[in-house]
Design an enzyme around this catalytic site. Structure first.
Site, PDB file in Angstrom:
ATOM      1  N   LYS A  43       0.500  -1.319  -0.164  1.00  0.00           N
ATOM      2  CA  LYS A  43      -0.141  -0.099  -0.026  1.00  0.00           C
ATOM      3  C   LYS A  43       1.375   1.392  -0.138  1.00  0.00           C
ATOM      4  O   LYS A  43       0.337   2.843  -0.293  1.00  0.00           O
ATOM      5  CB  LYS A  43      -0.660  -0.466   0.645  1.00  0.00           C
ATOM      6  CG  LYS A  43      -1.912  -1.569   1.230  1.00  0.00           C
ATOM      7  CD  LYS A  43      -2.678  -0.806   2.573  1.00  0.00           C
ATOM      8  CE  LYS A  43      -3.657  -2.418   2.824  1.00  0.00           C
ATOM      9  NZ  LYS A  43      -3.576  -2.211   4.326  1.00  0.00           N
ATOM     10  N   GLY A  44       2.371   0.649   0.673  1.00  0.00           N
ATOM     11  CA  GLY A  44       2.993   2.460   0.930  1.00  0.00           C
ATOM     12  C   GLY A  44       3.022   2.886  -0.258  1.00  0.00           C
ATOM     13  O   GLY A  44       3.288   4.437  -0.068  1.00  0.00           O
ATOM     14  N   ASP A 100       7.186   2.766  -2.293  1.00  0.00           N
ATOM     15  CA  ASP A 100       7.664   4.306  -1.370  1.00  0.00           C
ATOM     16  C   ASP A 100       8.588   4.165  -0.479  1.00  0.00           C
ATOM     17  O   ASP A 100       9.684   5.244  -0.678  1.00  0.00           O
ATOM     18  CB  ASP A 100       6.949   3.534  -0.045  1.00  0.00           C
ATOM     19  CG  ASP A 100       6.754   2.421   0.766  1.00  0.00           C
ATOM     20  OD1 ASP A 100       7.586   1.131   0.228  1.00  0.00           O
ATOM     21  OD2 ASP A 100       6.313   2.073   1.551  1.00  0.00           O
ATOM     22  N   ASP A 103      14.875  -0.595   1.322  1.00  0.00           N
ATOM     23  CA  ASP A 103      14.972  -1.280   2.336  1.00  0.00           C
ATOM     24  C   ASP A 103      16.465  -1.640   2.327  1.00  0.00           C
ATOM     25  O   ASP A 103      17.697  -1.773   1.759  1.00  0.00           O
ATOM     26  CB  ASP A 103      13.940  -1.107   3.455  1.00  0.00           C
ATOM     27  CG  ASP A 103      14.839  -1.389   5.112  1.00  0.00           C
ATOM     28  OD1 ASP A 103      15.688  -0.301   5.214  1.00  0.00           O
ATOM     29  OD2 ASP A 103      14.430  -2.486   5.950  1.00  0.00           O
ATOM     30  N   LYS A 131      16.879   3.456   1.692  1.00  0.00           N
ATOM     31  CA  LYS A 131      17.956   4.012   2.607  1.00  0.00           C
ATOM     32  C   LYS A 131      19.308   2.289   2.423  1.00  0.00           C
ATOM     33  O   LYS A 131      19.590   1.152   2.452  1.00  0.00           O
ATOM     34  CB  LYS A 131      17.683   2.545   3.867  1.00  0.00           C
ATOM     35  CG  LYS A 131      16.099   3.910   4.601  1.00  0.00           C
ATOM     36  CD  LYS A 131      16.117   2.695   5.765  1.00  0.00           C
ATOM     37  CE  LYS A 131      15.155   3.307   6.136  1.00  0.00           C
ATOM     38  NZ  LYS A 131      13.673   2.119   7.761  1.00  0.00           N
ATOM     39  N   PHE A 152      13.555   4.514  10.826  1.00  0.00           N
ATOM     40  CA  PHE A 152      12.029   3.731  10.458  1.00  0.00           C
ATOM     41  C   PHE A 152      11.397   5.216  10.160  1.00  0.00           C
ATOM     42  O   PHE A 152      11.641   6.383  11.218  1.00  0.00           O
ATOM     43  CB  PHE A 152      11.239   2.861  11.635  1.00  0.00           C
ATOM     44  CG  PHE A 152      10.591   2.611  11.468  1.00  0.00           C
ATOM     45  CD1 PHE A 152      10.819   1.412  10.114  1.00  0.00           C
ATOM     46  CD2 PHE A 152       8.847   2.843  11.260  1.00  0.00           C
ATOM     47  CE1 PHE A 152       9.229   0.582   9.352  1.00  0.00           C
ATOM     48  CE2 PHE A 152       7.561   2.558  10.681  1.00  0.00           C
ATOM     49  CZ  PHE A 152       8.204   1.125  10.460  1.00  0.00           C
TER      50      PHE A 152
HETATM   51  P1  5GP Z   1      13.208  -3.638   1.539  1.00  0.00           P
HETATM   52  O1  5GP Z   1      12.466  -4.994   1.402  1.00  0.00           O
HETATM   53  O2  5GP Z   1      13.892  -3.227   1.391  1.00  0.00           O
HETATM   54  O3  5GP Z   1      13.502  -4.289   3.063  1.00  0.00           O
HETATM   55  O4  5GP Z   1      11.444  -3.241   2.583  1.00  0.00           O
HETATM   56  C1  5GP Z   1      10.318  -2.661   1.604  1.00  0.00           C
HETATM   57  C2  5GP Z   1       9.574  -2.729   2.655  1.00  0.00           C
HETATM   58  O5  5GP Z   1       9.489  -2.757   4.215  1.00  0.00           O
HETATM   59  C3  5GP Z   1       8.869  -1.346   2.188  1.00  0.00           C
HETATM   60  O6  5GP Z   1       7.863  -1.238   1.604  1.00  0.00           O
HETATM   61  C4  5GP Z   1       7.882  -0.899   3.573  1.00  0.00           C
HETATM   62  O7  5GP Z   1       6.576  -1.553   3.825  1.00  0.00           O
HETATM   63  C5  5GP Z   1       8.865  -1.926   4.864  1.00  0.00           C
HETATM   64  N1  5GP Z   1       9.866  -0.669   5.218  1.00  0.00           N
HETATM   65  C6  5GP Z   1      11.233  -0.661   5.594  1.00  0.00           C
HETATM   66  N2  5GP Z   1      11.863   0.448   5.920  1.00  0.00           N
HETATM   67  C7  5GP Z   1      10.357   0.940   6.475  1.00  0.00           C
HETATM   68  C8  5GP Z   1      10.300   2.267   7.387  1.00  0.00           C
HETATM   69  O8  5GP Z   1      11.447   3.272   7.044  1.00  0.00           O
HETATM   70  N3  5GP Z   1       9.532   2.744   7.341  1.00  0.00           N
HETATM   71  C9  5GP Z   1       7.671   2.054   7.258  1.00  0.00           C
HETATM   72  N4  5GP Z   1       6.805   2.817   6.990  1.00  0.00           N
HETATM   73  N5  5GP Z   1       8.215   1.275   6.093  1.00  0.00           N
HETATM   74  C10 5GP Z   1       9.470   0.475   5.985  1.00  0.00           C
END
Ligand code: 5GP
Length: 182
Positions: A43-44, A100, A103, A131, A152
């Site tokens: 949803k982000g 969005d 990470d 990030k 976060f």
């Molecule tokens: P990844 O698979 O790249 O580690 O994470 C992606 C997902 O983790 C993002 O789409 C989001 O839903 C969540 N996420 C990662 N970091 C943050 C953050 O700082 N804030 C929020 N709200 N969600 C995050």
């Protein structure tokens, strides 16, 4: 008020508006005469998509896909699952994933590998936030709004426990907001 839960504004509304406008102009130039499809990861990505598409001056389609990642609320585990697949075909289309935040990179690298098997003409990534210090898998992000530190964040589509998506800025929550009452 939701804003009372925020310890610090990381990126204010005006800065986001300006950056999204610049991204839209860049995408418009890069995809001129192409069959652009914006694929929003729910949803982000929804708030970013709705602003970005209005800053893109060329014709394009939109599609949605919902992904769920297992693990603690503020940490992604790398195990992801498609909760809702997109409706149409992406065969021979120029797909731009709209996300969005990247990470660890696990979510998008998984999504990308699935989509690649469906024969898009091109497949690129546009993420509002990045990030870089948290990356666990190599992932090329073609359009980045902002590189941010390892904190976060919430707001502008990003949630904590489904709250804060409607904030118009990107902020860091007060530490006490992460501890849920029993
Ligand atoms: P990844 O698979 O790249 O580690 O994470 C992606 C997902 O983790 C993002 O789409 C989001 O839903 C969540 N996420 C990662 N970091 C943050 C953050 O700082 N804030 C929020 N709200 N969600 C995050």
């Amino acid at each position: 008020m939701l804003t009372d839960d925020v310890a610090r504004v990381l990126i204010d509304e005006e800065t986001i508006v300006q950056r999204v406008r610049a991204l839209g102009a860049q995408v418009s130039a890069d995809y001129r005469d192409r069959d652009l499809l914006l694929l929003c990861i729910l949803k982000g990505g929804i708030v970013f998509l709705s602003d970005l598409m209005r800053c893109i001056e060329i014709p394009h389609g939109i599609e949605f896909m919902a992904i769920s990642s297992y693990g603690a609320a503020t940490d992604s585990s790398g195990i992801v699952r498609i909760v809702m697949d997109l409706e149409g075909s992406i065969l021979d289309r120029d797909v731009l994933l709209v996300e969005d935040i990247v990470d660890t990179g696990n979510t998008l690298s998984y999504v990308k590998s699935i989509l690649q098997t469906r024969g898009p003409r091109s497949l690129k990534i546009c993420s509002l936030l990045n990030k870089p210090d948290r990356r666990e898998v190599p992932l090329e992000i073609d359009y980045v709004g902002f590189d941010i530190p390892n904190e976060f964040v919430v707001g502008y589509g990003l949630d904590f426990a489904e709250k804060y998506r409607n904030l118009r800025f990107i902020g860091v929550l007060k530490p006490e907001m992460y501890t849920k009452p029993d």
